[in-house]
Structure formats: C-alpha cells, structure tokens
Design an enzyme around this catalytic site. Structure first.
Site, PDB file in Angstrom:
ATOM      1  N   GLU A   1      -2.656  -2.803 -29.755  1.00 24.56           N
ATOM      2  CA  GLU A   1      -2.874  -1.382 -29.181  1.00 24.56           C
ATOM      3  C   GLU A   1      -3.212  -0.470 -30.324  1.00 24.56           C
ATOM      4  OE1 GLU A   1       0.471   0.825 -27.473  1.00 24.56           O
ATOM      5  OE2 GLU A   1      -0.918   1.482 -25.945  1.00 24.56           O
TER       6      GLU A   1
ATOM      7  N   GLU B   1       8.978   3.125 -23.225  1.00 24.17           N
ATOM      8  CA  GLU B   1       8.457   3.061 -24.817  1.00 24.17           C
ATOM      9  C   GLU B   1       8.690   4.342 -25.563  1.00 24.17           C
ATOM     10  OE1 GLU B   1       4.171   2.935 -25.078  1.00 24.17           O
ATOM     11  OE2 GLU B   1       4.403   1.931 -27.047  1.00 24.17           O
TER      12      GLU B   1
HETATM   13  O1  LIG Z   1       0.832   5.256 -26.774  1.00 23.01           O
HETATM   14  C1  LIG Z   1       1.302   4.142 -26.459  1.00 23.01           C
HETATM   15  O2  LIG Z   1       1.688   3.453 -27.556  1.00 23.01           O
HETATM   16  C2  LIG Z   1       1.450   3.272 -25.085  1.00 23.01           C
HETATM   17  O3  LIG Z   1       1.678   2.280 -25.147  1.00 23.01           O
HETATM   18  C3  LIG Z   1       1.381   4.003 -24.064  1.00 23.01           C
HETATM   19  O4  LIG Z   1       1.321   3.242 -23.089  1.00 23.01           O
HETATM   20  C4  LIG Z   1      -0.096   4.879 -23.975  1.00 23.01           C
HETATM   21  O5  LIG Z   1       0.221   6.211 -24.061  1.00 23.01           O
HETATM   22 MG   LIG Z   2       2.291   1.479 -27.094  1.00 21.26          MG
END
Ligand SMILES: O=C(O)C(=O)[C@H](O)CO
Ligand SMILES: [Mg+2]
Length: 253
Positions: A235, A138
């Site tokens: 998120e 990511e």
């Molecule tokens: O920060 C993010 O966007 C995440 O998805 C990580 O998993 C957590 O730091």
């Molecule tokens: Mg993330």
C-alpha cells in the site's frame, strides 16, 4: 513471500477491473482495495475470476470526503450512517469474495467516540461472522490523518479485547506503526494473534519498500519467521507509473 497489490494506490489511474488485470500481469498473488463502490461488483468479480486473483479486503466509505470525513464508525450521532456503510461493505465484499472489511473510525476523540466505535464494531462483527468474514481496525499516523480516532496498536488492542469478537482483527500497516511507534518487529511478534492483515510502504515518504528508514528485507524475513503465510499488502504511492515501481517485488520473493 506473497504480496497483495493495494489498488487504492497501485494502478489507481485505471478502472478497478483493469487494475486487477495489471496486478496479475505484474505477478502479485492477491489484490485489495479501498473504496470500490462506484464499480459494479459483478465487473470486479469478473476480473478476479479472469485473473484468478483473490480480493482480500475493502474499506467502509469515508463519509462526506469534501467536508473532510475519513470514516464514520467512531462519530457520535452518526450511528445510522456508520452501520449503513458497514452493511454496504459486507454486502459488496460478499459479492466479490473479499473476506476482510476495514471499518474506518473517522475523526473523533474521547470516551463517547470510543463507546460508539465499539458498538459499531460489535454490529460489524456480528454481521460479518455468518459469511466467514472478519472486520479490521487500523491505527493511522498523526501526520497523514491528524485527529483520527485510532492511532496506536495499544489502543487497537484495547478495542479488540473489549469487543470480545473473534473476527475483529488489527490491520498492522508497517508504515503507520513505524511513524507512530517504531519497534516494528517486536510489535509484529507481540501482536501476531490479533493481526488480520499486514501492509507496508517505505517510511517516511510512503513509497515503494526499497528505500527509507525501514529495511523491509529484514521485516519480511521476520514476518516469514513468525509463520505468517498470507499475502502482505503493498500500500504505497508510486511516484510514476506503477509498473516502473516494482523492482522490489522480484527481489523480495
Ligand atoms: O491509509 C491506510 O493505510 C489504509 O489502509 C486505509 O485503508 C486507507 O485510508
Ligand atoms: Mg493501510
């Protein structure tokens, strides 16, 4: 659309099994987490069984958080710790039925870090494949995680191509990608075959997806039009109780 509650941020004030129950009660289709390791996997699995929600994924540990670490997999000299964290995440994920492990790169730069990250990712993919699991990487934005090794989708694409493992995928977090690159819908379309999971939050404040510079009504419509069926990961950081932040959920269904 289907949505997954990221329990690293949503109901983060509750023990993980209770957060899973809260997500089910609120109408989420799935859950995902950050670092569940303090909770015995059996307790998490019991809450998942009770609610019927799948746990989509989890992260490898960050390392020494007090010393500022944010992942280990791209740190030269830390290969043993990185591989232990990968093996731990795969074992925990297997125990709770989570199919995706986000391998966190950490703060590093340069060709040596890239070579270490690639070698660790190959190890992770080989270890995950027999269990039908995938590995995610990511890109994080430079404001929240200055100095993080992986910051752009181009860099992630290069790593995925170089690793040559079919179960290595991109975690496309709309929040980070918008801050670093913009042009979300073209990028989603172009990167679709490489994407393993999609997350979102308002930009720039990482709140609920009902305000800010991105129209998620539009982005979700495009994602649906691309044929993406998996739950999208919420998120974001609620500014108060999570239950008070969920107006968007009914409106985007
Ligand atoms: O920060 C993010 O966007 C995440 O998805 C990580 O998993 C957590 O730091
Ligand atoms: Mg993330």
């Amino acid at each position: 659309m289907k949505f997954s509650a990221n329990l690293g941020f949503l109901w983060a004030d509750r023990p993980l099994p209770d957060a899973i129950r809260a997500a089910a009660k609120a109408g989420f289709d799935a859950v995902e987490c950050h670092w569940p390791y303090a909770v015995p996997a059996a307790e998490v699995k019991a809450a998942l069984n009770e609610t019927g929600l799948p746990m989509l994924g989890l992260n490898t540990v960050r390392g020494d958080v007090e010393a500022g670490e944010n992942g280990l997999a791209a740190l030269p000299g830390r290969e043993a710790d990185a591989r232990a964290s990968i093996d731990e995440a795969i074992a925990y994920g297997r125990d709770i039925g989570a199919g995706k492990v986000h391998v966190m790169a950490g703060f590093a730069e340069g060709p040596e870090a890239e070579a270490v990250f690639l070698a660790n990712l190959r190890h992770a993919c080989a270890a995950a494949a027999p269990h039908g699991m995938s590995i995610l990487i990511e890109p994080l934005n430079r404001y929240d995680a200055p100095g993080y090794f992986l910051t752009t989708t181009d860099q992630a694409r290069g790593l995925i191509e170089a690793a040559g493992a079919p179960n290595l995928k991109l975690m496309f977090d709309c929040y980070h990608v918008q801050l670093m690159e913009g042009d979300l819908t073209h990028r989603l379309q172009a990167l679709l075959p490489l994407i393993g999971h999609i997350q979102f939050a308002s930009v720039p404040d990482r709140g609920a997806p009902d305000h800010g510079e991105v129209s998620f009504a539009h982005v979700f419509e495009v994602i649906e039009g691309l044929g993406w069926m998996a739950p999208l990961g919420a998120e974001y950081k609620p500014t108060g109780p999570t239950d008070d932040s969920l107006g968007w959920l009914a409106s985007f269904r």
